[in-house]
Design a protein around this motif. Structure first.
Motif, PDB file in Angstrom:
ATOM      1  N   GLN A 130      23.362 -38.919  -2.788  1.00  0.00           N
ATOM      2  CA  GLN A 130      22.791 -40.002  -1.983  1.00  0.00           C
ATOM      3  C   GLN A 130      21.344 -40.282  -2.393  1.00  0.00           C
ATOM      4  N   LEU A 131      20.549 -39.226  -2.543  1.00  0.00           N
ATOM      5  CA  LEU A 131      19.162 -39.415  -2.977  1.00  0.00           C
ATOM      6  C   LEU A 131      19.108 -39.961  -4.400  1.00  0.00           C
ATOM      7  N   ALA A 132      20.033 -39.514  -5.250  1.00  0.00           N
ATOM      8  CA  ALA A 132      20.054 -39.990  -6.633  1.00  0.00           C
ATOM      9  C   ALA A 132      20.327 -41.489  -6.700  1.00  0.00           C
ATOM     10  N   ILE A 133      21.312 -41.947  -5.932  1.00  0.00           N
ATOM     11  CA  ILE A 133      21.651 -43.375  -5.941  1.00  0.00           C
ATOM     12  C   ILE A 133      20.484 -44.204  -5.421  1.00  0.00           C
ATOM     13  N   ALA A 134      19.821 -43.725  -4.382  1.00  0.00           N
ATOM     14  CA  ALA A 134      18.685 -44.456  -3.833  1.00  0.00           C
ATOM     15  C   ALA A 134      17.578 -44.602  -4.873  1.00  0.00           C
ATOM     16  N   GLU A 135      17.322 -43.532  -5.638  1.00  0.00           N
ATOM     17  CA  GLU A 135      16.271 -43.592  -6.651  1.00  0.00           C
ATOM     18  C   GLU A 135      16.683 -44.479  -7.825  1.00  0.00           C
ATOM     19  N   ILE A 136      17.938 -44.411  -8.208  1.00  0.00           N
ATOM     20  CA  ILE A 136      18.426 -45.287  -9.277  1.00  0.00           C
ATOM     21  C   ILE A 136      18.239 -46.750  -8.881  1.00  0.00           C
ATOM     22  N   ASP A 137      18.619 -47.093  -7.661  1.00  0.00           N
ATOM     23  CA  ASP A 137      18.492 -48.478  -7.210  1.00  0.00           C
ATOM     24  C   ASP A 137      17.029 -48.914  -7.138  1.00  0.00           C
ATOM     25  N   ARG A 138      16.162 -48.025  -6.661  1.00  0.00           N
ATOM     26  CA  ARG A 138      14.745 -48.363  -6.556  1.00  0.00           C
ATOM     27  C   ARG A 138      14.151 -48.665  -7.926  1.00  0.00           C
ATOM     28  N   CYS A 139      14.439 -47.808  -8.882  1.00  0.00           N
ATOM     29  CA  CYS A 139      13.869 -47.984 -10.211  1.00  0.00           C
ATOM     30  C   CYS A 139      14.509 -49.145 -10.973  1.00  0.00           C
ATOM     31  N   ALA A 140      15.812 -49.289 -10.826  1.00  0.00           N
ATOM     32  CA  ALA A 140      16.515 -50.321 -11.586  1.00  0.00           C
ATOM     33  C   ALA A 140      16.021 -51.717 -11.235  1.00  0.00           C
ATOM     34  N   LYS A 141      15.520 -51.904 -10.023  1.00  0.00           N
ATOM     35  CA  LYS A 141      15.028 -53.219  -9.612  1.00  0.00           C
ATOM     36  C   LYS A 141      13.869 -53.698 -10.477  1.00  0.00           C
ATOM     37  N   THR A 142      13.142 -52.768 -11.049  1.00  0.00           N
ATOM     38  CA  THR A 142      11.991 -53.163 -11.866  1.00  0.00           C
ATOM     39  C   THR A 142      12.410 -53.682 -13.237  1.00  0.00           C
ATOM     40  N   GLY A 143      13.590 -53.262 -13.698  1.00  0.00           N
ATOM     41  CA  GLY A 143      14.044 -53.658 -15.025  1.00  0.00           C
ATOM     42  C   GLY A 143      13.276 -52.997 -16.156  1.00  0.00           C
ATOM     43  N   GLU A 144      12.540 -51.908 -15.867  1.00  0.00           N
ATOM     44  CA  GLU A 144      11.671 -51.293 -16.869  1.00  0.00           C
ATOM     45  C   GLU A 144      12.189 -49.960 -17.402  1.00  0.00           C
ATOM     46  N   TYR A 145      13.345 -49.523 -16.945  1.00  0.00           N
ATOM     47  CA  TYR A 145      13.886 -48.239 -17.385  1.00  0.00           C
ATOM     48  C   TYR A 145      15.126 -48.486 -18.238  1.00  0.00           C
TER      49      TYR A 145
END
Length: 370
Positions: free
Chosen positions: A158-173
């Protein structure tokens, strides 16, 4: 350690202007001081880090179980003249590695603070979030050649998915990183949501050697020597490849791209041969597999080159590359670690221009969509 690696680049021959720019898939940035994370770490976790430090899934406190061959796993010439640890000074990294070798892109792989191996998963997630932001602020935003990875602890999905979604929004990873030494083999159902989200986002999953999942690093217990522990990295990667393939991850997530990082590639042919032989005998046990295991490996997995397994005879390395497939290999240097691979001397066997173009650039460009 070779004399070539020990000597500073400034004392070696200066490379001519490269006709082929390099994409380096394994560069290790380091945190100069824990305070560098403070802007990205809530006050609670700043105090936690100062008061309690790391709580790892090993019998050791705040260190790896085995001493490294040189301090901080680093080349002797990689310590910045301005102070700090190897990999912590961007200007020095540019001067020593990025510029001389004409690195077009470098994929960052952060190992600091044992981010995948914290017993306190909530603290681990806070550290991962801070490090993910630190990668952009200290590295990618200051040098656009350096591409960040989303670091997540796979054992709290659950924490992993939340972090993936947070970072992916930036389009920088450019990828999602998990650890091969997890609580369970990576093919297990508990980890499937991470693979599903990676496929939805079109991001590869990177699996870099290391981490501590609370288990001995070999199937027979804790090794006696660092040389054994270092060798066990390849065994871990082979076990994870087997788990991912036989549990059916490529079949269930057909668009997912998986990159094995710093595990070498000498073990891959025999792993494929054995999986195929067992599949023929036990295919009724794994009806979710529609093709031979080797076919999944050759379509869904990529492997970085470092550390290159170098047999005495060049023709044997040539055979190995052909068995693995030149399309499956991505160049990696492992800068600034002691077993760094200099791109000028990385292969003992000659490569054609087409092969060099694939291994040193175009394969990674396609996998990471650079």
């Amino acid at each position: 350690m070779s004399d070539v690696i020990d000597r500073p680049i400034s004392e070696r021959e200066a490379p001519a202007q490269s006709r082929l720019r390099i994409i380096d898939c394994d560069i290790h940035p380091s945190i100069r001081a824990h305070s560098d994370l403070d802007p990205f770490l809530p006050k609670r976790w700043q105090e936690h880090l100062k008061t309690y430090g790391s709580h790892l899934r090993t019998p050791y406190i705040g260190t790896t179980p085995y001493p490294r061959s040189s301090p901080l796993i680093a080349r002797r010439d990689a310590w910045p003249p301005t102070g700090g640890v190897p990999g912590s000074d961007l200007a020095f990294m540019q001067k020593q590695h990025l510029d001389p070798f004409d690195v077009e892109f470098g994929i960052l792989q952060v190992l600091d603070l044992f981010i995948f191996s914290q017993q306190n998963l909530e603290f681990g997630a806070a550290i991962q979030r801070a490090v993910n932001d630190w990668q952009l602020a200290f590295w990618s935003h200051r040098d656009p050649r350096l591409k960040a990875s989303i670091l997540v602890g796979q054992d709290d999905t659950q924490l992993a998915i939340a972090e993936i979604d947070r970072c992916a929004k930036t389009g920088e990873y450019v990828q999602i990183n998990v650890s091969p030494r997890a609580n369970e083999p990576l093919g297990r159902r508990r980890y499937w949501p991470i693979y599903a989200r990676a496929q939805e986002l079109g991001l590869p999953v990177g699996i870099h050697v290391g981490g501590y999942g609370g288990h001995a690093v070999t199937g027979g217990g804790w090794p006696s020597y660092y040389a054994e522990e270092h060798q066990s990295n390849a065994h871990t990667m082979a076990a994870m490849l087997t788990s991912l393939v036989l549990e059916g991850i490529p079949e269930r997530f057909p668009e997912l791209r998986i990159v094995f990082i710093e595990g070498g590639f000498g073990w891959i042919p025999s792993a494929m041969w054995r999986m195929d032989q067992h599949f023929e005998k036990f295919r009724s046990e794994v009806p979710h597999l529609k093709r031979r295991p080797s076919e999944y490996v050759k379509q869904h997995f990529w492997f970085t080159t470092q550390p290159i397994d170098e047999p005495d005879e060049a023709r044997h390395l040539r055979s190995l590359i052909e068995w693995v497939g030149v399309d499956r290999l991505l160049f990696s240097s492992d800068y600034p670690h002691w077993d760094f691979d200099d791109p000028r001397y990385a292969f003992k066997t000659p490569l054609t221009e087409v092969e060099r173009g694939k291994i040193f650039n175009s394969n990674a460009r396609g996998v990471y969509k650079l």
